[in-house]
Enzyme design. Sequence first.
Site, PDB file in Angstrom:
ATOM      1  N   ASP A  25       7.095   3.455   6.280  1.00  0.00           N
ATOM      2  CA  ASP A  25       6.917   2.052   6.693  1.00  0.00           C
ATOM      3  C   ASP A  25       7.911   1.543   7.736  1.00  0.00           C
ATOM      4  OD1 ASP A  25       5.068   2.346   4.702  1.00  0.00           O
ATOM      5  OD2 ASP A  25       5.821   0.749   3.427  1.00  0.00           O
ATOM      6  N   GLU A  73       2.532   0.316   5.525  1.00  0.00           N
ATOM      7  CA  GLU A  73       1.985  -0.568   4.494  1.00  0.00           C
ATOM      8  C   GLU A  73       1.086  -1.588   5.179  1.00  0.00           C
ATOM      9  OE1 GLU A  73       4.813  -2.678   2.022  1.00  0.00           O
ATOM     10  OE2 GLU A  73       3.220  -3.756   0.978  1.00  0.00           O
ATOM     11  N   LYS A 130      -1.282   2.811   3.677  1.00  0.00           N
ATOM     12  CA  LYS A 130      -1.240   2.609   2.226  1.00  0.00           C
ATOM     13  C   LYS A 130      -1.325   1.130   1.873  1.00  0.00           C
ATOM     14  CE  LYS A 130       3.846   2.960   1.991  1.00  0.00           C
ATOM     15  NZ  LYS A 130       4.143   1.638   1.463  1.00  0.00           N
ATOM     16  N   LYS A 133       2.918  -0.210  -2.440  1.00  0.00           N
ATOM     17  CA  LYS A 133       4.302   0.101  -2.090  1.00  0.00           C
ATOM     18  C   LYS A 133       4.510   1.614  -2.078  1.00  0.00           C
ATOM     19  CE  LYS A 133       5.161  -4.283  -1.919  1.00  0.00           C
ATOM     20  NZ  LYS A 133       5.044  -4.898  -0.572  1.00  0.00           N
ATOM     21  N   VAL A 158      11.969   2.422   5.017  1.00  0.00           N
ATOM     22  CA  VAL A 158      12.300   1.113   4.452  1.00  0.00           C
ATOM     23  C   VAL A 158      11.205   0.638   3.485  1.00  0.00           C
ATOM     24  CG1 VAL A 158      13.630   0.467   6.470  1.00  0.00           C
ATOM     25  CG2 VAL A 158      11.216  -0.159   6.386  1.00  0.00           C
ATOM     26  N   THR A 159      11.612  -0.224   2.551  1.00  0.00           N
ATOM     27  CA  THR A 159      12.983  -0.495   2.186  1.00  0.00           C
ATOM     28  C   THR A 159      13.387   0.414   1.024  1.00  0.00           C
ATOM     29  OG1 THR A 159      12.397  -2.271   0.614  1.00  0.00           O
ATOM     30  CG2 THR A 159      12.830  -2.919   2.886  1.00  0.00           C
ATOM     31  N   CYS A 163       9.564   0.407  -1.077  1.00  0.00           N
ATOM     32  CA  CYS A 163       8.566   1.452  -0.773  1.00  0.00           C
ATOM     33  C   CYS A 163       9.139   2.863  -0.832  1.00  0.00           C
ATOM     34  CB  CYS A 163       7.906   1.156   0.559  1.00  0.00           C
ATOM     35  SG  CYS A 163       6.875  -0.321   0.456  1.00  0.00           S
ATOM     36  N   GLN A 203      21.834  10.615 -13.821  1.00  0.00           N
ATOM     37  CA  GLN A 203      21.294  11.404 -14.941  1.00  0.00           C
ATOM     38  C   GLN A 203      20.812  12.788 -14.484  1.00  0.00           C
ATOM     39  OE1 GLN A 203      19.048   9.117 -17.993  1.00  0.00           O
ATOM     40  NE2 GLN A 203      18.832   7.581 -16.370  1.00  0.00           N
TER      41      GLN A 203
END
Length: 220
Positions: A25, A73, A130, A133, A158-159, A163, A203
Amino acid sequence: MTVLIDAEPEPIPVDWDRAALVIIDMQRDFLEPGGFGETLGNDVSLLQRAVKPIQALLERAREKGVLVIHTREGHRPDLSDAPRAKLERGAPRLRIGARGPMGRILVRGEPGHDIVPELAPKDGEPVIDKPGKGAFYATDLHPMLAYKNIETLVVCGVTTEVCVHTTVREANDRGYRCIVPGDCCGSYFPEFHAQGLAMIKAQGGIFGWVSDSARVLAAL
Ligand code: TIU
């Protein structure tokens, strides 16, 4: 050939023949002064910072023959692919489909929907339009990657927390290994950018790996 990309939480081996650079995007409405993003009161220079590092990755990927995929987007001009819950949000004059400074906001074919000229797609590079997002929702990205045996994605754009993050989460659940070069991403909110990257690599790399353009370039 498999090479090691230095990243957190640990270096990751990548076969570039089975990898793709996915640029999310990088559209004029999000990035350019006078666009929709700035109209909302955002400091677009925070996003502009990502252009040069992405350009460096893009040029090297092209030289090396690595698959490059661009996303945008946006919605159909009749807005039939936009859920009401998305259309209703925001002040009426700033809603999707309203007339913005660079044409109708988030509508395909409008000037603001275009990718910034520095990162313009070349012939043969798929552009995924798309409606959401994430780049996988309601698009043909997944089969496109499967047909080319792609297993690793370098995801930038971005961002960071919207997205890019949504796409990385979608990709991770579909079995792709995602590497996110942090300097090739940007957010209107520096704290969200930092936390977005931190969440990806926490994690043991719960959503993927975080690196930067210099380290990815070194392995390309
Ligand atoms: N591409 C993307 O992230 N779309 C957004 O709407 N992002 C915001 O941060 N608003």
